[in-house]
Structure formats: C-alpha cells, structure tokens
Design a protein around this motif. Structure first.
Motif, PDB file in Angstrom:
ATOM      1  N   UNK A   1      43.599 124.092  52.492  1.00 23.88           N
ATOM      2  CA  UNK A   1      43.483 123.322  51.467  1.00 23.88           C
ATOM      3  C   UNK A   1      42.146 123.340  50.887  1.00 23.88           C
ATOM      4  N   UNK A   2      41.943 123.825  49.735  1.00 24.09           N
ATOM      5  CA  UNK A   2      40.637 124.215  49.114  1.00 24.09           C
ATOM      6  C   UNK A   2      40.312 122.740  48.335  1.00 24.09           C
ATOM      7  N   UNK A   3      39.140 122.216  48.779  1.00 26.55           N
ATOM      8  CA  UNK A   3      38.342 120.955  48.053  1.00 26.55           C
ATOM      9  C   UNK A   3      37.892 121.268  46.588  1.00 26.55           C
ATOM     10  N   UNK A   4      37.452 122.600  46.387  1.00 25.51           N
ATOM     11  CA  UNK A   4      36.978 122.787  45.109  1.00 25.51           C
ATOM     12  C   UNK A   4      37.629 122.324  43.733  1.00 25.51           C
ATOM     13  N   UNK A   5      39.025 122.611  43.611  1.00 24.92           N
ATOM     14  CA  UNK A   5      39.614 122.511  42.434  1.00 24.92           C
ATOM     15  C   UNK A   5      39.840 120.922  42.119  1.00 24.92           C
ATOM     16  N   UNK A   6      39.934 120.055  43.283  1.00 29.46           N
ATOM     17  CA  UNK A   6      39.885 118.515  43.272  1.00 29.46           C
ATOM     18  C   UNK A   6      38.388 118.054  42.770  1.00 29.46           C
ATOM     19  N   UNK A   7      37.219 118.649  43.424  1.00 29.12           N
ATOM     20  CA  UNK A   7      36.043 118.086  42.881  1.00 29.12           C
ATOM     21  C   UNK A   7      35.795 118.501  41.514  1.00 29.12           C
ATOM     22  N   UNK A   8      36.395 119.987  40.882  1.00 29.31           N
ATOM     23  CA  UNK A   8      36.220 120.089  39.375  1.00 29.31           C
ATOM     24  C   UNK A   8      36.975 119.272  38.443  1.00 29.31           C
ATOM     25  N   UNK A   9      38.032 118.754  38.991  1.00 27.72           N
ATOM     26  CA  UNK A   9      39.080 118.025  38.161  1.00 27.72           C
ATOM     27  C   UNK A   9      38.406 116.561  37.727  1.00 27.72           C
TER      28      UNK A   9
ATOM     29  N   UNK B   1      33.995 105.318  49.120  1.00 25.20           N
ATOM     30  CA  UNK B   1      32.755 106.175  49.867  1.00 25.20           C
ATOM     31  C   UNK B   1      33.721 106.652  50.974  1.00 25.20           C
ATOM     32  N   UNK B   2      33.621 108.116  50.772  1.00 26.02           N
ATOM     33  CA  UNK B   2      34.311 108.818  52.122  1.00 26.02           C
ATOM     34  C   UNK B   2      33.447 109.522  53.134  1.00 26.02           C
ATOM     35  N   UNK B   3      33.611 109.351  54.307  1.00 29.25           N
ATOM     36  CA  UNK B   3      33.082 110.110  55.419  1.00 29.25           C
ATOM     37  C   UNK B   3      33.898 111.332  55.833  1.00 29.25           C
ATOM     38  N   UNK B   4      32.887 112.228  56.098  1.00 23.47           N
ATOM     39  CA  UNK B   4      33.476 113.600  56.621  1.00 23.47           C
ATOM     40  C   UNK B   4      34.711 113.959  55.913  1.00 23.47           C
ATOM     41  N   UNK B   5      35.895 114.171  56.406  1.00 24.73           N
ATOM     42  CA  UNK B   5      37.116 114.368  55.811  1.00 24.73           C
ATOM     43  C   UNK B   5      37.473 113.489  54.423  1.00 24.73           C
ATOM     44  N   UNK B   6      37.212 112.224  54.776  1.00 20.55           N
ATOM     45  CA  UNK B   6      37.335 111.427  53.831  1.00 20.55           C
ATOM     46  C   UNK B   6      36.492 111.721  52.504  1.00 20.55           C
ATOM     47  N   UNK B   7      35.249 112.419  52.533  1.00 29.29           N
ATOM     48  CA  UNK B   7      34.729 112.657  51.530  1.00 29.29           C
ATOM     49  C   UNK B   7      35.570 113.612  50.408  1.00 29.29           C
ATOM     50  N   UNK B   8      36.282 114.721  51.365  1.00 30.21           N
ATOM     51  CA  UNK B   8      37.322 115.635  50.544  1.00 30.21           C
ATOM     52  C   UNK B   8      38.442 114.408  50.189  1.00 30.21           C
ATOM     53  N   UNK B   9      39.066 113.979  50.936  1.00 33.65           N
ATOM     54  CA  UNK B   9      40.129 113.038  50.636  1.00 33.65           C
ATOM     55  C   UNK B   9      39.747 111.985  49.373  1.00 33.65           C
TER      56      UNK B   9
END
Length: 444
Positions: A351-359, A240-248
């Motif tokens: 740093x682009x979070x999209x690739x990590x979300x896709x992976x 469960x990630x909040x704010x930047x934690x959601x990306x991390x």
C-alpha cells in the motif's frame, strides 16, 4: 508490522498464590535469525491472578492472559487469543526457567524481573480527568478516553491514532504510558484529546481488521464523534498519528475531512520499503555487517514474495515452505508464517501512502526522531516532502530521539522500556508547538 497476538478479552480465574511471581518479567524468544523480546506482567489480587504478555518488538502488542495458574514454584500463563501458553518454574535466584508453546512448537524462554519504573511522571498519566468515550463504526464499537482541558470550551481537539499491532488507549510500553502522557500534556495546553483501545484490546470489540482501510474507517468514525461532542462544538479537529498511525491518518482523511494532520515518527513509505530500511538499520546498529544485512534481506524477499503471490489470508503455507527451503528451521518458519500470513499484513504490504498524502489538502506537520531505527527520519521526511510539494507542510526532526520520541540515542527497541520518560519533555513541547501552528493554518 503485525503482532504475535490474535485478539481477546481477559478472563481472570482464582488459583494458588505465590507473591514472588507478582511483577514485571522480561526475556528474549530465540527465533534463529532474530530475537523477539517478550514481557509478562503478573498481578495477584485477593488470591486471583491476572496477566498480560507484551511483544516489545512487534509494536508492543499486548495479549491479555485468559488464565494464570500459580502452583507453588510454577506458573502457567494461558494466552488463548494467540494460541499460546507460557510455563515456567521460579528458580532460587529469582528468575523464571520457562517454555513458550505456540502452534505445536516449544521455545525456551527464560525471564528475569525487570527494574521498577523510574518514570517521574505519575501525575501526567493520572486518569482522574478522563471521560469514558465510545465510538461505533458499523457493528464494531471502540472504547476509549476523552481528556479535556480545564474550563468550559469549546476546545480544539485531536484523535490519536496508534501504530502497528493492537494497542491499548495509553500505548503502554513496559511501564510507560505514552499516549496517556501525551494526552495529559496536551490537555493542560488547551486541547481535547481522544485516545482509543484498538480492536480486540481493552473494552473494544474483538473484530480483526483485514485491511488498513478498516482501521482508517474506525478513525474516521472517531473523528466524526469527537467533532460532534459538546466539548468541541465543531471547533478545529484533526489527527495525531504515530508510526503506522501517521499513514492511517491520511487514509482516514477522505472520509472524515480532518482540519489538520500531525504525524509522529510516521510510516510514510510502503510496509515493504519500511521493513527493508528498518531491517538494515537495526542489523547495523546491533553490530552486523554487509553479510548480515544481505542474509536478512534474502529472508525478507522470501516472505514478501510469498505474501504477494498468495491469495489474501492464505500466505502462511507458502511463507513456511519458502523459509524452510531457504534453510530456516521448521519451527522458526512456522512462527514467521503465523505472523506474516495474516490478511492485514498482505493487504498492507505494498500500500503506497503517497497518493493519500497528495490527496489531502489541509495542513500537515511531521515530527521524526533523529535516532529512530524503525522509521528513518531522513527517508520519511523526503517522502512527505515529495508527496506534498504544493501543500502546507511542516517537517521537524528531534536529534537523539527514538521511535517513541524518547531521548534515547541508540534508537534500538531495547531502549523503549528503559528510557527515563514515556515521551520526552522536548518532544511534548514540539508536539504542542506544531499543533498550535496547524490550528492557526487550518482554522484561524
């Protein structure tokens, strides 16, 4: 997205006493183009004073005082971790007439006593069911607390990942303890919850991270530790990630393979995109017009260009020079250079979070606050949806909720400490529902 603080552990020293200093104080640090809300908490126990600074507008970053000196009607709060000091005189009306010293500069900082906490949830933040828990990632050890449900288990479990700036395990915001409240609610609903002090906070080692991936690796180690704990026995475990934690959480997923990810007001754009959107939203919500937005964007462009064009960890002088050339006073330029010239900020900027979300192939849920001015719900929802077109994804926006998922319709950071709840009952129920849905998708 970084904080005013460096990292340290408090050392408390006995000094003179004056009970009028004890309590929670708040004021605004005038930096010219922006005002930075600062809170200072002072406590006296048997003649020994302790203190802590909270930078509300910088992720509620907290800096423990290394020394608090009280002499009659004067107080000095030394904050050596931030290279700073606050000196103030207690006036007859009960306010502090003070100065904030940092990097050779002096800023006026007057403070008033803040109202006592009105949050009606003391039982929810009780620590009597917490177990101390430590996580090792290489040479760094993080301290935290594991909250377990009643019963023998095994239980589904989550690691909570905090947002920008160093946070304590409770995500303390003024008198609110956001993560402690969340952990208590979710434990009552049958989940095991691990929350941690970030590096340099509380009992965790003071090793400054230079890149978001470092924090993501910490969280990967945390999930591994929780997955092997007797209370879970390999049951469904996620983030469960909040704010930047959601990306991390997505950055951590490649190492730790969480069964699911729940993002709360998650930052799913680059830091640069997030700051630009956030800046305009905050300016307009505060009454600014097109000219004010353009002026802020011009300053942001100067800072971001210097960050991109400088070697990592060496952007400070270029930021300062660029801001002075743009017309900002020297002391404000220095202050901004200290904040944005850090290696972490430079590495995080694009740093682009999209690739990590896709992976990540597991199920994801994202909850946003409809009034959030720091992470704009519509923009971030669209990015999550676009990145995860063919993967199990649930999106939800809570109307009238701010960045902390409190029911506070203005969305301004000033509402974080004055909101009735640390996190709203509506949000708590939504989080519980989403976790249940994710577990059904991932592990049933």
């Amino acid at each position: 997205m970084t904080s005013i603080s460096a990292l340290a552990v408090a050392a408390l020293l006995a000094t003179n006493t004056n009970p009028q200093f004890e309590g929670h104080w708040g004021g605004e640090l005038d930096l010219g183009p922006a005002q930075l809300r600062i809170e200072i908490i002072l406590e006296e126990t048997d003649g020994s004073w302790s203190g802590e600074l909270v930078s509300v507008d910088q992720g509620n970053a907290r800096v423990p005082a290394t020394r608090v000196t009280v002499e009659n009607d004067r107080v000095i709060v030394d904050l050596s971790a931030a290279g700073a000091r606050y000196e103030a005189e207690l006036l007859p009306g009960g306010t502090l007439d003070g100065e904030f010293h940092q990097a050779g500069q002096v800023f006026e900082l007057d403070m008033s006593a803040l109202a006592a906490d009105t949050d009606p949830e003391p039982a929810a933040t009780s620590d009597d069911r917490d177990q101390e828990f430590s996580v090792s990632n290489g040479d760094v050890t993080l301290a935290g607390a594991l909250r377990l449900p009643e019963g023998d288990g095994p239980f589904p479990a989550v690691v909570i990942i905090s947002g920008s700036g160093p946070q304590d395990r409770d995500m303390t915001v003024g008198e609110h303890r956001v993560f402690a409240t969340l952990a208590a609610h979710l434990a009552d609903a049958g989940f095991a919850i691990l929350r941690l002090d970030d590096r340099g906070v509380g009992g965790s080692d003071a090793v400054i991270p230079h890149h978001p991936q470092v924090i993501a690796d910490d969280m990967g180690a945390a999930l591994d530790a929780l997955r092997s704990h007797p209370s879970t026995q390999g049951q469904c475990v996620g983030y469960v990630g909040h704010s930047e934690g959601g990306s991390l959480a997505f950055l951590a997923a490649s190492r730790s393979q969480p069964d699911f990810i729940l993002s709360l007001a998650g930052m799913h754009a680059s830091m640069a995109e997030t700051l630009i959107e956030q800046g305009e939203a905050l300016v307009r919500a505060s009454g600014g017009g097109d000219a004010d937005v353009a002026a802020q964007r011009a300053v942001q462009d100067v800072v971001m260009t210097a960050m991109r064009d400088s070697p990592v960890g060496e952007a400070g002088p270029a930021i300062e020079a660029g801001l002075v050339e743009a017309g900002l006073p020297q002391q404000i330029a220095q202050q901004q250079a200290m904040i944005w010239g850090q290696a972490y900020a430079q590495n995080a900027l694009d740093l682009d979070p999209a690739s990590a979300m896709q992976a990540y192939e597991g199920p994801v849920s994202a909850i946003f606050g409809g009034s959030d001015l720091q992470v704009l719900a519509d923009n971030m929802s669209a990015r999550v949806s676009a990145a995860r077109t063919d993967q199990p994804t649930r999106l939800r926006t809570l109307a009238g909720h701010n960045h902390l998922l409190q029911q506070e319709s203005s969305g301004l950071p000033a509402g974080y400490t004055s909101a009735q709840h640390a996190i709203s009952p509506v949000a708590l129920e939504a989080i519980e529902e989403e976790l249940g849905a994710l577990i059904n998708l991932a592990c049933q």
